[in-house]
Design an enzyme around this catalytic site. Structure first.
Site, PDB file in Angstrom:
ATOM      1  N   CYS A   1      15.433  15.191 -20.808  1.00  0.00           N
ATOM      2  CA  CYS A   1      14.906  15.247 -19.442  1.00  0.00           C
ATOM      3  C   CYS A   1      16.030  15.036 -18.420  1.00  0.00           C
ATOM      4  O   CYS A   1      16.847  14.132 -18.570  1.00  0.00           O
ATOM      5  CB  CYS A   1      13.841  14.174 -19.280  1.00  0.00           C
ATOM      6  SG  CYS A   1      13.320  13.902 -17.597  1.00  0.00           S
TER       7      CYS A   1
ATOM      8  N   ASP B   1      27.858 -45.877 -11.041  1.00  0.00           N
ATOM      9  CA  ASP B   1      29.289 -45.694 -11.240  1.00  0.00           C
ATOM     10  C   ASP B   1      29.612 -45.834 -12.719  1.00  0.00           C
ATOM     11  O   ASP B   1      28.843 -46.410 -13.491  1.00  0.00           O
ATOM     12  CB  ASP B   1      30.075 -46.742 -10.444  1.00  0.00           C
ATOM     13  CG  ASP B   1      29.985 -46.494  -8.944  1.00  0.00           C
ATOM     14  OD1 ASP B   1      29.708 -45.342  -8.565  1.00  0.00           O
ATOM     15  OD2 ASP B   1      30.171 -47.450  -8.180  1.00  0.00           O
TER      16      ASP B   1
ATOM     17  N   CYS C   1       8.006  12.046 -16.767  1.00  0.00           N
ATOM     18  CA  CYS C   1       8.639  12.020 -15.446  1.00  0.00           C
ATOM     19  C   CYS C   1       7.815  12.851 -14.453  1.00  0.00           C
ATOM     20  O   CYS C   1       7.727  12.506 -13.278  1.00  0.00           O
ATOM     21  CB  CYS C   1      10.073  12.531 -15.517  1.00  0.00           C
ATOM     22  SG  CYS C   1      11.228  11.241 -16.046  1.00  0.00           S
TER      23      CYS C   1
ATOM     24  N   CYS D   1      10.861  15.822 -18.152  1.00  0.00           N
ATOM     25  CA  CYS D   1       9.943  15.555 -19.247  1.00  0.00           C
ATOM     26  C   CYS D   1       8.536  15.343 -18.697  1.00  0.00           C
ATOM     27  O   CYS D   1       8.349  15.114 -17.500  1.00  0.00           O
ATOM     28  CB  CYS D   1      10.396  14.347 -20.058  1.00  0.00           C
ATOM     29  SG  CYS D   1      10.153  12.771 -19.238  1.00  0.00           S
TER      30      CYS D   1
ATOM     31  N   CYS E   1      15.182  11.261 -16.494  1.00  0.00           N
ATOM     32  CA  CYS E   1      15.259   9.974 -17.206  1.00  0.00           C
ATOM     33  C   CYS E   1      16.296  10.012 -18.328  1.00  0.00           C
ATOM     34  O   CYS E   1      16.526   8.991 -18.980  1.00  0.00           O
ATOM     35  CB  CYS E   1      13.893   9.570 -17.734  1.00  0.00           C
ATOM     36  SG  CYS E   1      13.268  10.627 -19.048  1.00  0.00           S
TER      37      CYS E   1
HETATM   38 ZN    ZN Z   1      11.941  12.048 -18.029  1.00  0.00          ZN
END
Ligand code: ZN
Length: 546
Positions: A125, A361, A24, A21, A128
């Site tokens: 894509c 205690d 990317c 894409c 991704c």
């Molecule tokens: Zn991508």
């Protein structure tokens, strides 16, 4: 204009053909200009195509020059995206399931607009798997924002955190190898670390949009509300499994991990595997898929909030923390639970960690100004209680039980909390003990005790705590004592001691394990019947006027 240089051309070319894409591609061109990622992806794609056709035109018109691998399919599709035709073809080829949505019920049935949209977004894509295509617009961001709103948090800042399917690392690696050679042939280098991480790019686009959807709250890198979005892609889950046979060392089963194929393990294996070996097992460039990643949901987690105060304990059968022996609960409640009940509901927190300046205690009361304590509230939904609301909360706690009481309740910082533990050993504590003696007490004994100052004790780890504390001899100082006569066999012993002194052992001697002890000093058997903490001299948290 995209901030690309001549050297990026082969990368753009190669990745377009591989089916990456637009965003990317920017990542692989190591573009750090965030605005480039934020612009509509169709715009970016158009610019990328113009960018590479520039050279092609100047070099030659021959289409063969653009890519020699012969896989021009995705590039064609890319061209069709910009021109808008070919849509029926694409729509037919890609099943509607690829259009993963936040809300599965929300399927807009085939309006014309939708069809066009589907065509324009065409291919998933290969790197991704749609994350930078399908999840980067305002519609998706608004859905994330709505999911956050539904949780009704009070917060000043947010941080988006992204969880990606581990196999995306394999795709990223494959794509990197795919362009690396090309780049190297041109005498350049593409370092894997220089590629903009998918998470980063996603955040650059989406974080601001989510923030806008939430009324413009600040986006930070640490603290605030963590908005976690988790993506999965089941169809390709097995893509990273080959790594286990290549690098078995990286994939050791671990507790509370569903799968050995964690992102960390996959990244580690990819660092080890040789290029040749990787190419033997994994396609390069990565193969096309028909479906997109899906967003599993939005998980919000607010950073811890800390509160502090002082507590009194008026009961001799109440442990500080739940008392469990061999899996069985003794005593029905505890100091921390009595305090936490109201606190958790006020802050709508999911859990807590309790700590205090020392502890008493189960049969010891804590009187006076009380013992400083602090609580870490986990994932609080409310974070902005006013002073008046804190006071109200304190009253609610105090009305809920007569066994305890709190004061000085306030919100503190994480750092301030450590002050409570600082120099704890050097602080002093005051106690009152009810002491029994075998021999009748004389007036001289009372005076004798009152005259003792700065008495150093050697305390061997008491028998009663030996199961949880290491055997050692600890030196502690009794700064001063005062005895108040009750009857010939009983007196009240007031002590001011160094923190950490075992008072009970000092009184009864613990079979000679504490030396000197009160039996030795008074030359008779003595025992402790009751003990109260009168004050814990830690000047934190600051007192709040009632
Ligand atoms: Zn991508």
């Amino acid at each position: 204009m995209l901030p690309l240089k001549e050297k990026d051309k082969p990368i753009v070319q190669k990745l377009l053909s591989a089916g990456c894409c637009a965003r990317c591609i920017l990542r692989f061109c190591c573009t750090r200009v965030q605005a480039a990622y934020r612009q509509p992806q169709q715009e970016t794609l158009k610019e990328l195509l113009a960018f590479i056709s520039n050279t092609e035109n100047s070099k030659s018109q021959d289409p063969a020059a653009s890519e020699s691998t012969g896989d021009n399919k995705s590039q064609d599709a890319a061209v069709s995206e910009s021109t808008g035709d070919n849509k029926s073809h694409d729509a037919a080829e890609d099943p509607p399931s690829k259009r993963a949505k936040l809300d599965p019920n929300e399927t807009k049935a085939g309006s014309e607009e939708e069809e066009e949209d589907a065509a324009a977004k065409s291919r998933v894509c290969v790197v991704c798997l749609g994350i930078l295509q399908e999840f980067c617009d305002i519609t998706q961001a608004v859905k994330i924002a709505e999911a956050v709103k539904a949780e009704k948090y009070e917060f000043d800042s947010l941080l988006l955190s992204v969880s990606l399917p581990a196999q995306l690392c394999v795709r990223e690696h494959s794509c990197w190898l795919h362009v690396k050679k090309e780049v190297r042939d041109k005498g350049l280098v593409l370092d894997k670390d220089d590629i903009i991480p998918l998470k980063e790019a996603f955040k650059w686009v989406v974080q601001g949009l989510v923030s806008k959807g939430l009324g413009g709250v600040a986006v930070v890198t640490k603290g605030g509300l963590d908005v976690g979005v988790e993506f999965t892609h089941e169809a390709t889950d097995a893509d990273c499994h080959f790594l286990a046979s290549v690098c078995p060392d990286c994939f050791k089963p671990a507790k509370n991990k569903q799968s050995v194929f964690t992102r960390m393990a996959v990244v580690k294996a990819l660092e080890k595997i040789s290029e040749a070996n990787f190419l033997k097992h994994s396609p390069c460039p990565p193969t096309q898929t028909s479906s997109c990643c899906s967003l599993q949901g939005v998980q919000c987690l607010h950073v811890s909030l800390f509160i502090a105060g002082r507590y009194n304990k008026f009961c001799r059968s109440l442990p500080q923390t739940p008392w469990v022996i061999d899996g069985e609960r003794r005593m029905e409640s505890s100091v921390e639970e009595l305090i936490a009940a109201s606190v958790l509901s006020s802050f709508r927190a999911e859990g807590f960690n309790f700590s205090s300046s020392g502890r008493e205690d189960v049969d010891v009361r804590t009187l006076g100004n009380g013992r400083p304590f602090a609580m870490e509230l986990l994932n609080p939904h409310r974070t902005r209680l006013s002073r008046a609301e804190m006071k109200q909360l304190q009253e609610t706690i105090n009305e809920s039980s007569d066994k305890i009481r709190v004061r000085d309740l306030q919100i503190v910082s994480r750092d301030a909390m450590s002050r409570m533990k600082e120099g704890e050993e050097e602080k002093t504590k005051s106690y009152t003990a009810l002491v029994w003696t075998r021999k009748p007490i004389q007036r001289d004994d009372i005076i004798f005790i009152g005259d003792i100052k700065e008495l150093t004790l050697d305390q061997k780890t008491p028998l009663r705590v030996l199961h949880r504390r290491a055997l050692a001899v600890r030196q502690r100082v009794v700064h001063s004592m005062n005895a108040r006569f009750l009857d010939p066999h009983h007196f009240h012993l007031e002590l001011k001691t160094q923190a950490g002194t075992y008072i009970k052992e000092f009184v009864h001697g613990d079979f000679g394990r504490t030396k000197p002890n009160l039996c030795e000093l008074l030359q008779t058997d003595t025992d402790i019947l009751e003990l109260d903490v009168e004050s814990v001299d830690v000047d934190w948290p600051p007192a709040i006027p009632e």
